[in-house]
Design a protein around this motif. Structure first.
Motif, short mmCIF file in Angstrom:
data_model
loop_
_atom_site.label_atom_id
_atom_site.label_comp_id
_atom_site.label_asym_id
_atom_site.label_seq_id
_atom_site.Cartn_x
_atom_site.Cartn_y
_atom_site.Cartn_z
N ALA A 231 -9.59 2.07 1.87
CA ALA A 231 -8.44 2.59 1.14
C ALA A 231 -8.81 3.94 0.53
CB ALA A 231 -8.01 1.62 0.06
N TYR B 30 -2.51 0.57 -4.96
CA TYR B 30 -3.82 1.10 -5.34
C TYR B 30 -3.79 1.73 -6.74
CZ TYR B 30 -5.09 0.11 -0.55
OH TYR B 30 -5.34 -0.53 0.63
N THR C 149 -5.63 -1.14 7.87
CA THR C 149 -5.45 -1.45 6.44
C THR C 149 -3.99 -1.28 6.05
OG1 THR C 149 -7.70 -0.72 5.95
CG2 THR C 149 -6.18 -0.86 4.10
N CYS C 150 -3.37 -0.23 6.56
CA CYS C 150 -1.97 0.05 6.24
C CYS C 150 -1.08 -1.10 6.67
CB CYS C 150 -1.55 1.35 6.92
SG CYS C 150 0.18 1.80 6.63
N SER D 251 0.82 -1.21 0.00
CA SER D 251 0.00 0.00 0.00
C SER D 251 0.85 1.26 0.00
CB SER D 251 -0.92 0.00 1.22
OG SER D 251 -0.17 -0.14 2.42
#
Length: 508
Positions: free
Chosen positions: A442, A125, A331-332, A120
């Motif tokens: 995200a 993304y 999420t990171c 990420s």
């Protein structure tokens, strides 16, 4: 491939109705989008018996340096894989400085590429938006069932984009935390109780007297060592959105995006950095320093079990670490190390078979990580290894030092000096983490990319100097915020809030 498909069509025509029902179930698997539905038919038609699989070569690239004995290790891997999935691996590390540019070009021009490291904090993304990766939902279901059962569910939730997984996360620490690390000999010499430092509220009352003692009694030792962003103020912000370069973090109490520079913790730490710099506790070259040094008493680092042992080996002095605050699963954290399958791959099914082995087969995992036993490493105990006599990490003919990239770290052998219960510590650390309410979210920076670029320049102007104690926060922070707002930060904050509100509404 045409022959294989023809054979399979004959087989399919002779299958029972029960098998047809099974196919229907696969095609209706949740989490599919148009692309993954298109793949599901191909997946269903593949032969599972390895004896009927055609031999293929899979190119795997990751950021790193070429190893002298890479071909020897490849040969050993491929000999092993032949009996497993009838595949060969072509390992192609690319230097860190050129990795993103080269792989982007490879994917754009259709070059042969099967598996690629991604994260990420890199271009994950962006590459997903370009449709550079194969959707993995169905591939995982069919070809990596043991991996799905074995790994923390968060590792499958975090990488999702609109319900689709495009990267298979590494099974390592699934949480992040702030750590303070200290020279062990000095902690013992002055009988400091570092366990009393539980949060940043203890920095002034508990940590500061320790720094004063070192300043008075240990000439040549930096009481607190700062190297730019890895500084006192780099405390773990579990709910930062869009990375540190973008203004705004998520406050779970208010449910709103707020300015990091106005948070109570950040203001406290700016003030402490300025105070300690003026008292001579922080190294004067903090703004430009890049590496940690052995002649430091205390510093900040991201915390994980065993980090102190890793840094001790790197610096040549023994460190001890103390976690500050709660670890968070975000999420990171769970998207910080992944392997994706390129759209250029002609064999995504075989790629997933390989990743299934990399996550479940201890021999293969350690062969890729450490090379050949009795050549590149020696076994000291059943699960503990060391370099051969006279060999070090820097002189070894094979030591990629990329364990954190190569899927299931819990299969890794331990190095001499590492805690023998390291993986049990990892497991306990992961289980102790607070799960972010925004896990799986995200931020799409596309609508505000020009504003982010402008604000990044403002951050470069102020942040390092503030966290290093060079600027007086009473004067600099208001100017910092004013410049951010003048360069579009309010638009960024509003866009973050809009996307988070939509995410929460969709995931009620």
């Amino acid at each position: 491939m045409k022959k294989l498909i023809a054979v399979m069509l004959i087989i399919v025509l002779t299958l029972s109705l029960a098998a047809c029902g099974g196919k229907k179930k696969v095609e209706e698997t949740k989490g599919e989008n148009a692309d993954s539905k298109e793949k599901s038919g191909t997946i269903e038609e593949k032969v599972e018996d390895k004896d009927e699989l055609e031999p293929v070569t899979l190119k795997f690239t990751y950021p790193g340096s070429h190893q002298q004995d890479e071909e020897k290790v490849e040969e050993a891997i491929n000999e092993y894989l032949k009996d497993k999935i009838n595949a060969s691996i072509d390992i192609e590390p690319i230097d860190w400085s050129a990795f993103e540019e080269k792989t982007s070009l490879m994917m754009a021009t259709g070059d042969n590429l099967d598996m690629i490291f991604t994260a990420s904090w890199m271009t994950y993304y962006t590459d997903v938006a370009k449709k550079a990766y194969v959707p993995l939902n169905d591939l995982i279901e069919k070809y990596a069932p043991k991996t799905k059962e074995l790994l923390n569910p968060a590792l499958f939730e975090g990488p999702k984009v609109d319900g689709v997984i495009y990267g298979l996360s590494t099974n390592k620490e699934t949480a992040g935390a702030t750590g303070l690390f200290f020279r062990k000999d000095l902690v013992e010499k002055y009988k400091f109780d570092i366990s009393k430092i539980k949060s940043i509220d203890d920095f002034e009352t508990v940590l500061e007297p320790m720094l004063e003692t070192i300043k008075k009694n240990e000439p040549g030792i930096y009481p607190y060592y700062s190297n730019g962003y890895n500084s006192l103020v780099s405390f773990y912000q579990p709910l930062s959105i869009g990375g540190g370069d973008t203004p705004g973090y998520y406050n779970p109490d208010s449910g709103k995006i707020e300015y990091t520079q106005e948070s109570e913790e950040k203001v406290l730490l700016y003030d402490l950095a300025y105070k300690w710099a003026n008292m001579g506790y922080i190294n004067e070259d903090a703004v430009t320093a890049e590496e940690w040094v052995p002649n430091m008493f205390c510093t900040w680092m991201p915390y994980k079990p065993g980090k102190d042992a890793e840094m001790s080996a790197q610096l040549g002095v023994e460190l001890v670490g103390e976690v500050i605050g709660d670890p968070y699963t975000t999420t990171c954290e769970v998207t910080g190390s992944m392997i994706a399958i390129s759209r250029n791959s002609k064999n995504p099914e075989r790629c997933m078979m390989f990743l299934e082995l990399l996550n479940t087969d201890k021999y293969l995992n350690n062969l890729l990580n450490y090379g050949i036993e009795d050549v590149h490493y020696l076994k000291v105990k059943d699960n503990v290894i060391d370099f051969p006599e006279g060999v070090t990490a820097s002189t070894s003919n094979y030591y990629p030092s990329s364990q954190w990239m190569f899927q299931n770290q819990f299969l890794n052998y331990l190095r001499v000096g590492e805690a023998e219960d390291k993986w049990e510590q990892y497991d306990a650390f992961n289980k102790s983490a607070v799960v972010s309410p925004l896990l799986g979210f995200a931020f799409d920076a596309t609508p505000v990319k020009s504003e982010i670029a402008a604000c990044k320049n403002i951050r470069e102007e102020f942040e390092k100097a503030l966290v290093s104690g060079v600027l007086d926060p009473a004067v600099a922070v208001p100017e910092y915020l004013e410049k951010l707002k003048a360069n579009g930060s309010e638009k960024i904050v509003a866009e973050k809030q809009r996307q988070i509100d939509a995410f929460k509404a969709k995931n009620k």
